[in-house]
Design a protein around this motif. Structure first.
Motif, PDB file in Angstrom:
ATOM      1  N   ALA A 108       0.823  -1.336   0.179  1.00 38.94           N
ATOM      2  CA  ALA A 108       0.074  -0.107   0.081  1.00 38.94           C
ATOM      3  C   ALA A 108       0.762   1.173   0.109  1.00 38.94           C
ATOM      4  N   SER A 109       1.679   1.261   0.923  1.00 37.99           N
ATOM      5  CA  SER A 109       2.852   2.409   0.954  1.00 37.99           C
ATOM      6  C   SER A 109       3.474   2.674  -0.258  1.00 37.99           C
ATOM      7  N   MET A 110       3.945   1.478  -1.066  1.00 35.95           N
ATOM      8  CA  MET A 110       4.425   1.664  -2.319  1.00 35.95           C
ATOM      9  C   MET A 110       3.793   2.206  -3.413  1.00 35.95           C
ATOM     10  N   ALA A 111       2.472   1.809  -3.431  1.00 37.63           N
ATOM     11  CA  ALA A 111       1.515   2.197  -4.282  1.00 37.63           C
ATOM     12  C   ALA A 111       1.192   3.702  -4.268  1.00 37.63           C
ATOM     13  N   GLN A 112       0.728   4.090  -2.958  1.00 37.20           N
ATOM     14  CA  GLN A 112       0.829   5.528  -2.820  1.00 37.20           C
ATOM     15  C   GLN A 112       1.840   6.404  -3.216  1.00 37.20           C
ATOM     16  N   LYS A 113       3.089   6.103  -2.526  1.00 36.74           N
ATOM     17  CA  LYS A 113       4.304   6.784  -3.103  1.00 36.74           C
ATOM     18  C   LYS A 113       4.341   6.981  -4.573  1.00 36.74           C
ATOM     19  N   GLY A 141       3.418  15.196 -13.803  1.00 40.86           N
ATOM     20  CA  GLY A 141       2.453  15.474 -14.802  1.00 40.86           C
ATOM     21  C   GLY A 141       1.804  14.525 -15.524  1.00 40.86           C
ATOM     22  N   ARG A 142       1.644  13.151 -15.088  1.00 39.42           N
ATOM     23  CA  ARG A 142       1.137  12.124 -15.621  1.00 39.42           C
ATOM     24  C   ARG A 142      -0.063  11.735 -14.770  1.00 39.42           C
ATOM     25  N   HIS A 143      -1.155  10.861 -15.310  1.00 43.50           N
ATOM     26  CA  HIS A 143      -2.267  10.258 -14.374  1.00 43.50           C
ATOM     27  C   HIS A 143      -1.678   9.111 -13.843  1.00 43.50           C
ATOM     28  N   ALA A 144      -2.427   8.653 -12.886  1.00 37.86           N
ATOM     29  CA  ALA A 144      -2.375   7.216 -12.297  1.00 37.86           C
ATOM     30  C   ALA A 144      -3.684   6.827 -11.384  1.00 37.86           C
ATOM     31  N   ARG A 145      -4.074   5.748 -11.917  1.00 36.52           N
ATOM     32  CA  ARG A 145      -5.249   5.307 -11.359  1.00 36.52           C
ATOM     33  C   ARG A 145      -5.017   4.223 -10.494  1.00 36.52           C
ATOM     34  N   ILE A 146      -5.376   3.984  -9.162  1.00 34.86           N
ATOM     35  CA  ILE A 146      -5.165   2.833  -8.147  1.00 34.86           C
ATOM     36  C   ILE A 146      -6.520   2.041  -8.069  1.00 34.86           C
ATOM     37  N   TRP A 179      -3.110  -7.151  -3.849  1.00 32.73           N
ATOM     38  CA  TRP A 179      -2.710  -7.177  -5.201  1.00 32.73           C
ATOM     39  C   TRP A 179      -3.198  -5.664  -5.600  1.00 32.73           C
ATOM     40  N   VAL A 180      -2.141  -4.841  -5.956  1.00 35.59           N
ATOM     41  CA  VAL A 180      -2.639  -3.257  -6.304  1.00 35.59           C
ATOM     42  C   VAL A 180      -2.173  -2.962  -7.676  1.00 35.59           C
ATOM     43  N   LEU A 181      -3.103  -2.579  -8.409  1.00 34.28           N
ATOM     44  CA  LEU A 181      -2.804  -2.228  -9.852  1.00 34.28           C
ATOM     45  C   LEU A 181      -2.790  -0.759  -9.972  1.00 34.28           C
ATOM     46  N   ILE A 182      -1.664  -0.260 -10.586  1.00 40.26           N
ATOM     47  CA  ILE A 182      -1.514   1.124 -10.924  1.00 40.26           C
ATOM     48  C   ILE A 182      -1.384   1.464 -12.456  1.00 40.26           C
ATOM     49  N   ASP A 183      -2.449   1.913 -13.096  1.00 37.89           N
ATOM     50  CA  ASP A 183      -2.597   2.223 -14.263  1.00 37.89           C
ATOM     51  C   ASP A 183      -2.035   3.712 -14.782  1.00 37.89           C
ATOM     52  N   ALA A 184      -0.715   3.959 -15.062  1.00 41.78           N
ATOM     53  CA  ALA A 184      -0.148   5.010 -15.581  1.00 41.78           C
ATOM     54  C   ALA A 184      -0.211   5.138 -16.950  1.00 41.78           C
ATOM     55  N   GLU A 185      -1.365   4.827 -17.661  1.00 44.03           N
ATOM     56  CA  GLU A 185      -1.512   4.893 -19.041  1.00 44.03           C
ATOM     57  C   GLU A 185      -0.532   3.994 -19.944  1.00 44.03           C
ATOM     58  N   ASP A 186       0.741   4.520 -19.963  1.00 46.87           N
ATOM     59  CA  ASP A 186       1.824   3.809 -20.982  1.00 46.87           C
ATOM     60  C   ASP A 186       2.458   2.781 -20.064  1.00 46.87           C
ATOM     61  N   VAL A 187       2.319   2.772 -18.857  1.00 39.56           N
ATOM     62  CA  VAL A 187       3.034   1.664 -17.949  1.00 39.56           C
ATOM     63  C   VAL A 187       1.870   1.378 -16.875  1.00 39.56           C
TER      64      VAL A 187
END
Length: 131
Positions: free
Chosen positions: A66-71, A80-85, A93-101
């Motif tokens: 959780a800490s790694m995902a939030q940071k 300047g990019r978007h990230a959805r958690i 299991w945490v998914l971070i959608d940073a568009e290109d990654v």
């Protein structure tokens, strides 16, 4: 002369947008800084149109995941990019959608159960990020 107030917000640039490769580097550095374990990067360019890279990593506990995902999400937004958690409440299991990654952060037991690296490697050996 164009009045800046009449220019749509989307047209007002906030500086250069981080390239997919620079975003990938930022994510790998962030995970390294936060002591993520077994970081694997899978290139998806030409294999999938969902992203250019998939990064899979483990944390020692739900709390660390959780800490790694939030940071990571905060660092991506600062760049300047978007990230959805998704998956933050249980942090197994945490998914971070940073568009290109796309980033998957797991507790080790959950990661071994789903084994995403094998499913997405398509016969190619995934790249292991080294510190």
């Amino acid at each position: 002369m164009i009045d800046s107030a009449s220019v749509p917000t989307a047209a007002k640039a906030k500086g250069p947008v981080l390239s997919p490769e620079k975003l990938h580097e930022l994510i790998l550095k962030s995970l390294d800084d936060d002591q993520a374990q077994d970081v694997v990067s899978i290139p998806l360019e030409g294999k999938s149109n969902i992203a250019d890279h998939m990064v899979v990593a483990s944390g020692r506990s739900s709390r660390q995941v959780a800490s790694m995902a939030q940071k990571l999400a905060e660092r991506i937004k600062q760049a300047g990019r978007h990230a959805r958690i998704e998956g933050l409440p249980s942090a197994d299991w945490v998914l971070i959608d940073a568009e290109d990654v796309i980033v998957h952060l797991f507790r080790p037991e959950v990661r071994s159960f789903y084994n995403l690296e094998r499913m997405w490697a398509f016969g190619d050996a995934p790249e292991t990020a080294s510190a």
